[in-house]
Write an enzyme that holds these catalytic residues in place. Structure first.
Site, PDB file in Angstrom:
ATOM      1  N   TYR A   1      28.679  -7.639  21.689  1.00 42.89           N
ATOM      2  CA  TYR A   1      29.251  -8.763  22.434  1.00 42.89           C
ATOM      3  C   TYR A   1      30.737  -8.514  22.653  1.00 42.89           C
ATOM      4  CZ  TYR A   1      29.123 -13.379  24.460  1.00 42.89           C
ATOM      5  OH  TYR A   1      29.186 -14.407  25.343  1.00 42.89           O
TER       6      TYR A   1
ATOM      7  N   LYS B   1      24.196 -12.247  24.201  1.00 38.95           N
ATOM      8  CA  LYS B   1      24.005 -13.493  23.451  1.00 38.95           C
ATOM      9  C   LYS B   1      22.644 -13.535  22.788  1.00 38.95           C
ATOM     10  CE  LYS B   1      27.254 -16.536  25.735  1.00 38.95           C
ATOM     11  NZ  LYS B   1      27.490 -17.786  26.445  1.00 38.95           N
TER      12      LYS B   1
END
Length: 185
Positions: free
Chosen positions: A107, A178
């Site tokens: 991420y 995510k």
């Protein structure tokens, strides 16, 4: 023929498979070299994967060594994406056992660069894409999803991704990242 098998995630594999090598292309069920000899015989995998049988820990050690061999985070991101596309059990085990090292790759901050380069680095379809031209067809398109059971979804319009502007379809890296975090967490 019917194949019933449990993988490392204890997911039941009960699909009609024409040829066993297709199993090796289903990342949810593929265990790579962790298939034991009984599974290899039953699933007709002998000769399709290396003969040595590894534990998940041995696979993790090798995967972590491979990850660390790359110089840049975008190269590490591409490696992890490839691993996720091939063997989800190993991918999530690597993430969960090395959170401090892998989260900035999966991420932020690396996902921003990954989104900017998403079109160039695209390997395998993940997620679903809808365009304005699809208005009126969303339901039938959703029916194209290959699995009956969906536990979670992440939606983006691709705009204002991490302050980078409208990335359109290249913003798919955000939902992928995510979801990886949600599943690993």
């Amino acid at each position: 023929k019917k194949i019933n098998m449990n993988n490392n995630n204890n997911n039941n594999f009960n699909e009609n498979i024409g040829q066993s090598e297709h199993l090796l292309h289903l990342s949810v069920y593929n265990k790579d070299t962790a298939f034991n000899m009984s599974e290899r015989r039953k699933l007709k995998l002998r000769g399709l994967i290396p003969p040595s049988i590894e534990t998940l820990q041995q696979q993790l050690s090798r995967a972590l060594s491979q990850l660390r061999s790359f110089d840049t985070n975008i190269e590490k991101y591409i490696y992890l994406s490839s691993l996720q596309d091939r063997n989800q059990t190993l991918f999530y085990a690597l993430i969960m056992n090395n959170l401090v090292e892998t989260l900035p790759i999966v991420y932020t901050p690396t996902v921003g660069e990954a989104c900017l380069k998403f079109g160039n680095n695209w390997r395998v379809a993940q997620g679903m894409y809808f365009a304005t031209e699809d208005k009126g067809n969303i339901r039938s398109m959703l029916d194209n999803w290959p699995r009956e059971e969906v536990d979670i979804i992440v939606v983006t319009d691709g705009s204002r991704i991490l302050g980078l502007g409208d990335l359109g379809a290249n913003g798919m890296g955000i939902p992928i990242g995510k979801l990886s975090l949600y599943v690993a967490g």
